[in-house]
Design a protein around this motif. Structure first.
Motif, PDB file in Angstrom:
ATOM      1  N   SER A  35       0.700  -1.388  -0.252  1.00  0.00           N
ATOM      2  CA  SER A  35       0.145   0.689  -0.125  1.00  0.00           C
ATOM      3  C   SER A  35       0.723   1.282   0.343  1.00  0.00           C
ATOM      4  CB  SER A  35      -1.185  -0.212   1.186  1.00  0.00           C
ATOM      5  OG  SER A  35      -0.373  -0.047   2.303  1.00  0.00           O
ATOM      6  N   SER A  36       0.348   2.859  -0.298  1.00  0.00           N
ATOM      7  CA  SER A  36       0.868   3.825  -0.706  1.00  0.00           C
ATOM      8  C   SER A  36       0.286   4.758   0.282  1.00  0.00           C
ATOM      9  CB  SER A  36       1.733   4.005  -2.160  1.00  0.00           C
ATOM     10  OG  SER A  36       0.102   4.201  -2.380  1.00  0.00           O
ATOM     11  N   GLU A  37       0.753   5.203   1.437  1.00  0.00           N
ATOM     12  CA  GLU A  37      -0.056   6.670   1.917  1.00  0.00           C
ATOM     13  C   GLU A  37      -1.239   5.233   2.396  1.00  0.00           C
ATOM     14  OE1 GLU A  37      -0.151   9.997  -0.348  1.00  0.00           O
ATOM     15  OE2 GLU A  37       2.562   9.872  -0.630  1.00  0.00           O
ATOM     16  N   THR A  38      -2.520   6.056   1.842  1.00  0.00           N
ATOM     17  CA  THR A  38      -4.168   5.718   2.419  1.00  0.00           C
ATOM     18  C   THR A  38      -4.807   4.947   1.138  1.00  0.00           C
ATOM     19  OG1 THR A  38      -4.668   7.860   1.369  1.00  0.00           O
ATOM     20  CG2 THR A  38      -4.317   8.081   3.992  1.00  0.00           C
ATOM     21  N   LEU A  39      -4.178   4.276   0.325  1.00  0.00           N
ATOM     22  CA  LEU A  39      -4.544   3.707  -0.968  1.00  0.00           C
ATOM     23  C   LEU A  39      -3.743   2.321  -0.676  1.00  0.00           C
ATOM     24  CD1 LEU A  39      -3.317   6.247  -3.955  1.00  0.00           C
ATOM     25  CD2 LEU A  39      -5.818   5.660  -2.718  1.00  0.00           C
ATOM     26  N   THR A  40      -4.806   1.516  -0.472  1.00  0.00           N
ATOM     27  CA  THR A  40      -5.049  -0.371  -0.245  1.00  0.00           C
ATOM     28  C   THR A  40      -4.570  -0.339  -1.758  1.00  0.00           C
ATOM     29  OG1 THR A  40      -6.558  -1.154  -0.570  1.00  0.00           O
ATOM     30  CG2 THR A  40      -5.853  -0.588   1.737  1.00  0.00           C
ATOM     31  N   ASN A  41      -3.825  -1.808  -1.796  1.00  0.00           N
ATOM     32  CA  ASN A  41      -3.260  -2.555  -3.220  1.00  0.00           C
ATOM     33  C   ASN A  41      -4.223  -3.297  -3.485  1.00  0.00           C
ATOM     34  OD1 ASN A  41      -2.301  -2.537  -5.587  1.00  0.00           O
ATOM     35  ND2 ASN A  41      -0.540  -1.851  -5.154  1.00  0.00           N
ATOM     36  N   ASN A  42      -5.497  -4.171  -2.983  1.00  0.00           N
ATOM     37  CA  ASN A  42      -5.941  -4.668  -3.150  1.00  0.00           C
ATOM     38  C   ASN A  42      -7.750  -4.541  -3.561  1.00  0.00           C
ATOM     39  OD1 ASN A  42      -7.190  -7.662  -2.835  1.00  0.00           O
ATOM     40  ND2 ASN A  42      -7.047  -8.177  -0.433  1.00  0.00           N
ATOM     41  N   ASP A  43      -7.722  -4.396  -4.796  1.00  0.00           N
ATOM     42  CA  ASP A  43      -8.504  -3.217  -5.810  1.00  0.00           C
ATOM     43  C   ASP A  43      -9.733  -4.278  -5.866  1.00  0.00           C
ATOM     44  OD1 ASP A  43     -10.016  -1.886  -6.354  1.00  0.00           O
ATOM     45  OD2 ASP A  43      -8.976  -1.339  -8.443  1.00  0.00           O
ATOM     46  N   ALA A  44      -9.670  -5.610  -6.888  1.00  0.00           N
ATOM     47  CA  ALA A  44     -10.747  -5.734  -7.748  1.00  0.00           C
ATOM     48  C   ALA A  44     -10.420  -7.305  -7.845  1.00  0.00           C
ATOM     49  CB  ALA A  44     -11.721  -4.897  -8.667  1.00  0.00           C
ATOM     50  N   LEU A  45     -11.297  -8.302  -8.065  1.00  0.00           N
ATOM     51  CA  LEU A  45     -12.020  -9.515  -8.798  1.00  0.00           C
ATOM     52  C   LEU A  45     -12.105  -9.311 -10.045  1.00  0.00           C
ATOM     53  CD1 LEU A  45     -10.124 -12.208  -8.865  1.00  0.00           C
ATOM     54  CD2 LEU A  45     -12.369 -13.142  -7.381  1.00  0.00           C
ATOM     55  N   ILE A  46     -12.230  -9.641 -11.225  1.00  0.00           N
ATOM     56  CA  ILE A  46     -12.582  -9.331 -12.394  1.00  0.00           C
ATOM     57  C   ILE A  46     -12.871 -10.631 -13.349  1.00  0.00           C
ATOM     58  CG2 ILE A  46     -12.371  -8.136 -14.540  1.00  0.00           C
ATOM     59  CD1 ILE A  46     -10.512  -6.954 -13.350  1.00  0.00           C
ATOM     60  N   PHE A  47     -14.056 -10.636 -13.607  1.00  0.00           N
ATOM     61  CA  PHE A  47     -15.263 -11.658 -14.178  1.00  0.00           C
ATOM     62  C   PHE A  47     -15.485 -11.554 -15.369  1.00  0.00           C
ATOM     63  CE2 PHE A  47     -15.566 -12.392  -9.973  1.00  0.00           C
ATOM     64  CZ  PHE A  47     -15.112 -13.916  -9.512  1.00  0.00           C
ATOM     65  N   SER A  48     -15.464 -12.056 -17.436  1.00  0.00           N
ATOM     66  CA  SER A  48     -15.426 -12.060 -17.471  1.00  0.00           C
ATOM     67  C   SER A  48     -15.724 -13.223 -18.633  1.00  0.00           C
ATOM     68  CB  SER A  48     -14.311 -11.153 -18.538  1.00  0.00           C
ATOM     69  OG  SER A  48     -13.189 -12.019 -18.992  1.00  0.00           O
ATOM     70  N   LEU A  49     -16.776 -12.279 -19.914  1.00  0.00           N
ATOM     71  CA  LEU A  49     -17.611 -13.894 -20.774  1.00  0.00           C
ATOM     72  C   LEU A  49     -17.681 -12.936 -21.985  1.00  0.00           C
ATOM     73  CD1 LEU A  49     -18.726 -16.607 -21.730  1.00  0.00           C
ATOM     74  CD2 LEU A  49     -20.637 -15.518 -20.102  1.00  0.00           C
ATOM     75  N   GLY A  50     -17.131 -13.471 -23.167  1.00  0.00           N
ATOM     76  CA  GLY A  50     -17.398 -12.986 -24.653  1.00  0.00           C
ATOM     77  C   GLY A  50     -17.401 -13.478 -25.078  1.00  0.00           C
ATOM     78  N   ILE A  51     -18.031 -12.754 -26.334  1.00  0.00           N
ATOM     79  CA  ILE A  51     -18.552 -14.138 -27.865  1.00  0.00           C
ATOM     80  C   ILE A  51     -17.687 -13.864 -28.963  1.00  0.00           C
ATOM     81  CG2 ILE A  51     -20.903 -15.614 -28.673  1.00  0.00           C
ATOM     82  CD1 ILE A  51     -22.095 -15.583 -25.878  1.00  0.00           C
ATOM     83  N   ASN A  52     -17.604 -14.319 -29.176  1.00  0.00           N
ATOM     84  CA  ASN A  52     -17.001 -13.570 -31.087  1.00  0.00           C
ATOM     85  C   ASN A  52     -17.889 -14.132 -32.072  1.00  0.00           C
ATOM     86  OD1 ASN A  52     -14.037 -13.037 -29.742  1.00  0.00           O
ATOM     87  ND2 ASN A  52     -14.349 -14.998 -28.640  1.00  0.00           N
ATOM     88  N   VAL A  53     -18.417 -14.142 -33.158  1.00  0.00           N
ATOM     89  CA  VAL A  53     -18.810 -13.726 -34.387  1.00  0.00           C
ATOM     90  C   VAL A  53     -18.459 -13.212 -35.447  1.00  0.00           C
ATOM     91  CG1 VAL A  53     -22.019 -13.693 -35.063  1.00  0.00           C
ATOM     92  CG2 VAL A  53     -21.059 -14.017 -32.527  1.00  0.00           C
ATOM     93  N   GLY A  54     -17.701 -13.937 -36.253  1.00  0.00           N
ATOM     94  CA  GLY A  54     -16.470 -12.848 -37.097  1.00  0.00           C
ATOM     95  C   GLY A  54     -15.848 -11.673 -36.705  1.00  0.00           C
ATOM     96  N   THR A  55     -15.978 -10.497 -37.339  1.00  0.00           N
ATOM     97  CA  THR A  55     -15.167  -9.749 -36.625  1.00  0.00           C
ATOM     98  C   THR A  55     -15.904  -9.102 -35.429  1.00  0.00           C
ATOM     99  OG1 THR A  55     -16.394  -8.120 -38.247  1.00  0.00           O
ATOM    100  CG2 THR A  55     -14.280  -9.406 -39.116  1.00  0.00           C
ATOM    101  N   ILE A  56     -17.270  -9.218 -35.019  1.00  0.00           N
ATOM    102  CA  ILE A  56     -17.245  -8.767 -34.010  1.00  0.00           C
ATOM    103  C   ILE A  56     -17.651  -9.502 -32.665  1.00  0.00           C
ATOM    104  CG2 ILE A  56     -19.442  -8.366 -33.125  1.00  0.00           C
ATOM    105  CD1 ILE A  56     -20.917  -7.153 -35.436  1.00  0.00           C
ATOM    106  N   HIS A  57     -16.958  -8.627 -31.513  1.00  0.00           N
ATOM    107  CA  HIS A  57     -16.604  -9.090 -29.602  1.00  0.00           C
ATOM    108  C   HIS A  57     -17.397  -8.696 -29.731  1.00  0.00           C
ATOM    109  CE1 HIS A  57     -14.787 -11.663 -26.967  1.00  0.00           C
ATOM    110  NE2 HIS A  57     -14.584 -10.751 -25.973  1.00  0.00           N
ATOM    111  N   PHE A  58     -18.959  -9.613 -28.929  1.00  0.00           N
ATOM    112  CA  PHE A  58     -19.308  -9.607 -27.567  1.00  0.00           C
ATOM    113  C   PHE A  58     -18.731  -9.473 -26.341  1.00  0.00           C
ATOM    114  CE2 PHE A  58     -22.186  -9.958 -30.886  1.00  0.00           C
ATOM    115  CZ  PHE A  58     -23.010  -8.703 -31.358  1.00  0.00           C
ATOM    116  N   ALA A  59     -18.854  -8.837 -24.984  1.00  0.00           N
ATOM    117  CA  ALA A  59     -18.310  -9.170 -24.275  1.00  0.00           C
ATOM    118  C   ALA A  59     -19.085  -8.407 -22.873  1.00  0.00           C
ATOM    119  CB  ALA A  59     -16.909  -8.884 -23.853  1.00  0.00           C
ATOM    120  N   TYR A  60     -18.509  -9.122 -21.510  1.00  0.00           N
ATOM    121  CA  TYR A  60     -19.460  -8.766 -20.656  1.00  0.00           C
ATOM    122  C   TYR A  60     -18.151  -8.747 -19.179  1.00  0.00           C
ATOM    123  CZ  TYR A  60     -22.263  -8.092 -15.707  1.00  0.00           C
ATOM    124  OH  TYR A  60     -21.755  -7.990 -14.784  1.00  0.00           O
ATOM    125  N   SER A  61     -18.260  -7.940 -18.734  1.00  0.00           N
ATOM    126  CA  SER A  61     -17.462  -8.061 -17.015  1.00  0.00           C
ATOM    127  C   SER A  61     -18.080  -7.426 -16.458  1.00  0.00           C
ATOM    128  CB  SER A  61     -16.029  -7.443 -17.872  1.00  0.00           C
ATOM    129  OG  SER A  61     -15.784  -6.550 -17.785  1.00  0.00           O
TER     130      SER A  61
END
Length: 122
Positions: A35-61
């Motif tokens: 950590s630095s000063e008052t900022l902790t460094n344990n921020d987030a866990l990120i989950f993502s799911l995506g679907i590719n359809v040709g040249t298009i990519h749909f994603a949710y995170s």
């Protein structure tokens, strides 16, 4: 991805699992115990799911907040619509024939023209 700005530093580390057309990812943002000063460094866990359809990519995170803000926020959601430009066909260079030690019988018309070379000890 590593970031540093003055005394603050952060690391994003994660992986994607891809099987056409689905992509699943899991990321961690922060450096535990640092950590630095008052900022902790344990921020987030990120989950993502995506679907590719040709040249298009749909994603949710979804970013699950792990810091002190966890009691004030339910995390964050992100939807993405990505169009990939100039995606030509994937071209694999030819590998050429694979030599065998035995003639190939029954793999085509007639017998194979390949004959094993004599091996010398010296």
């Amino acid at each position: 991805m590593y970031r540093r700005q003055m005394s603050f530093q952060q690391l994003d580390i994660g992986a994607y699992w891809y099987t056409n057309p689905i992509e699943v990812g899991l990321w961690y943002r922060g450096i535990p115990g640092v950590s630095s000063e008052t900022l902790t460094n344990n921020d987030a866990l990120i989950f993502s799911l995506g679907i590719n359809v040709g040249t298009i990519h749909f994603a949710y995170s979804y970013d699950l907040t792990l810091s002190g803000l966890a009691g004030y926020t339910g995390g964050s959601n992100e939807f993405s619509l990505i169009y990939r430009f100039n995606r030509g066909p994937v071209v694999n260079p030819p590998r050429g024939p694979i030599p065998c030690s035995e003639p190939a019988y029954g793999l085509g018309e007639g017998r194979s023209n390949y004959r094993p070379q004599r091996r010398k000890l010296f």
